[in-house]
Design an enzyme around this catalytic site. Structure first.
Site, short mmCIF file in Angstrom:
data_model
loop_
_atom_site.label_atom_id
_atom_site.label_comp_id
_atom_site.label_asym_id
_atom_site.label_seq_id
_atom_site.Cartn_x
_atom_site.Cartn_y
_atom_site.Cartn_z
N TYR A 50 -15.92 18.78 -15.09
CA TYR A 50 -16.75 17.50 -15.16
C TYR A 50 -17.68 17.40 -13.85
CZ TYR A 50 -17.07 12.48 -14.16
OH TYR A 50 -17.61 11.15 -14.14
N ARG A 63 0.89 -1.15 0.00
CA ARG A 63 0.00 -0.18 0.05
C ARG A 63 0.80 1.37 -0.04
NH1 ARG A 63 -1.09 2.18 4.47
NH2 ARG A 63 -1.40 0.05 5.70
N ASP A 95 -7.00 20.32 -13.48
CA ASP A 95 -7.18 19.16 -14.16
C ASP A 95 -6.70 18.99 -15.46
OD1 ASP A 95 -8.48 16.94 -15.39
OD2 ASP A 95 -10.18 17.00 -13.89
N LYS A 104 -8.20 8.27 -19.46
CA LYS A 104 -8.49 8.81 -20.91
C LYS A 104 -7.02 8.62 -21.44
CE LYS A 104 -12.51 9.98 -18.85
NZ LYS A 104 -12.37 9.70 -17.29
#
Length: 382
Positions: free
Chosen positions: A100, A48, A172, A197
């Site tokens: 978004y 982790r 972003d 994306k």
């Protein structure tokens, strides 16, 4: 060795060959790691916290964004969530009003409960943005180009505005990828991506990225703590898939941008199309600003048709282009934002941005541009 060109960096990354000479980075599936002795570590203790495959990816991403540290996490929304963790009750965040819908949902429906205050503004309007900044504003969050109206915000100027107020600027960068735009070099503090994306480009994984300018900063140390503690990390297999995809990032996004320009120019000639929003078009109001802060126009086009009925009809007539959510893959996708990506946007924001039921958003892929235009032609006009 001198700093590598992006094309070279995308292909070779930070790869250090192991004893086998494997060209492809190994996938390390181990959850834990053996220590050589007490108070001794290989640099990897628990999966982790750090994983060799993920670390290679994160090192490459940091270099591509010209940052000091990057994290690969489970989705773009996980990345934005970690960044919002930097804010405290009573802090104010200023966001692009056109962005978004998932980001709006996260801020409005979740972080509002924890005492975060917020405003949405057209960040393409610097004067309007400055007027919304308060003493308690601790972050400005922008998309440029914005989703889906393709507004262009001045990263340099907004970074200066944020820093003058003691706030962070988060950008972003999903729509352009680091191949076309590097906000950290323009003054931004934090960059986020939905790596699903363009960074992935094959519609086969969900992933997110955070990259930062200053790893030693308070916000850098806080992000390190939050990510280590909450564990949103990307899996080793998905990290490897993303490394594989980044090898072709440059040639993919440049081909997509080349196709997008042809499609956008064709859309402008269509009598059933009333508006075309593509930053590569010379008549786009943000065209010159975009050229000053990016090296390519990307491949996202939004356009409006003459009626909602025609928009819905187009979606049902597509043969090659897929009617689907998401973007950035090698396959072209057409999205209906009002019913998909922005279905939960407050009506007030929709009205302010001009997003309505005539708007379609096209993510242009790497297919033959003529074939894409032919499909759009029969869907629009057939």
């Amino acid at each position: 060795m001198k700093d590598l060109n992006d094309y070279t960096l995308e292909v070779h990354g930070c790869h250090q060959y192991d004893a086998t000479g494997a060209i492809s980075e190994p996938i390390y599936l181990s959850a834990t790691y053996r220590h050589p002795g007490y108070k001794q570590s290989t640099g990897f203790d628990y999966g982790r916290v750090a994983n060799p495959t993920r670390k290679e990816l994160e090192d490459v991403l940091a270099k591509l964004e010209r940052g000091q540290r990057a994290w690969a996490v489970s989705s773009g929304m996980a990345a934005i969530n970690m960044v919002l963790h930097l804010l405290n009750p009573g802090d104010h965040i200023l966001l692009s009003e056109d962005l978004y819908g998932g980001t709006v949902r996260l801020v409005n429906d979740i972080y509002k409960k924890y005492g975060l205050t917020y405003d949405y503004v057209n960040t393409a309007d610097l004067e309007a943005t400055a007027a919304k900044v308060r003493p308690e504003t601790k972050m400005i969050f922008i998309e440029t180009p914005s989703n889906p109206m393709m507004l262009v915000s001045d990263i340099r100027a907004i970074a200066e505005l944020a820093h003058k107020n003691g706030a962070l600027l988060t950008v972003d960068n999903t729509f352009l990828s680091p191949h076309f735009q590097k906000p950290l070099t323009l003054g931004a503090d934090i960059v986020v991506h939905s790596a699903t994306k363009y960074l992935c480009g094959h519609n086969d994984i969900i992933a997110g990225v955070i990259a930062i300018a200053d790893a030693a900063s308070d916000y850098g140390q806080d992000l390190e703590l939050y990510i280590k503690s909450e564990g949103p990390n990307l899996t080793p297999i998905d990290s490897w898939l993303l490394l594989r995809s980044i090898k072709t990032l440059g040639i993919r996004v440049e081909r997509q941008a080349e196709n997008a320009m042809k499609v956008a120019e064709w859309l402008q000639t269509q009598p059933t199309v009333t508006d075309v929003y593509y930053v590569g078009l010379p008549d786009h109001p943000g065209h010159a600003l975009h050229e000053s802060q990016a090296t390519g126009f990307g491949s996202m086009i939004s356009f409006k048709v003459e009626s909602p009925e025609r928009a819905v009809r187009v979606l049902g007539r597509l043969k090659l282009i897929a009617f689907a959510e998401s973007l950035g893959g090698v396959e072209s996708l057409l999205t209906y934002p009002i019913a998909q990506t922005h279905a939960e946007m407050p009506k007030e924001l929709l009205a302010r941005t001009g997003l309505d039921d005539r708007l379609l958003r096209l993510s242009v892929g790497i297919e033959d541009a003529g074939d894409l235009i032919a499909d759009l032609d029969q869907a629009l006009n057939g």
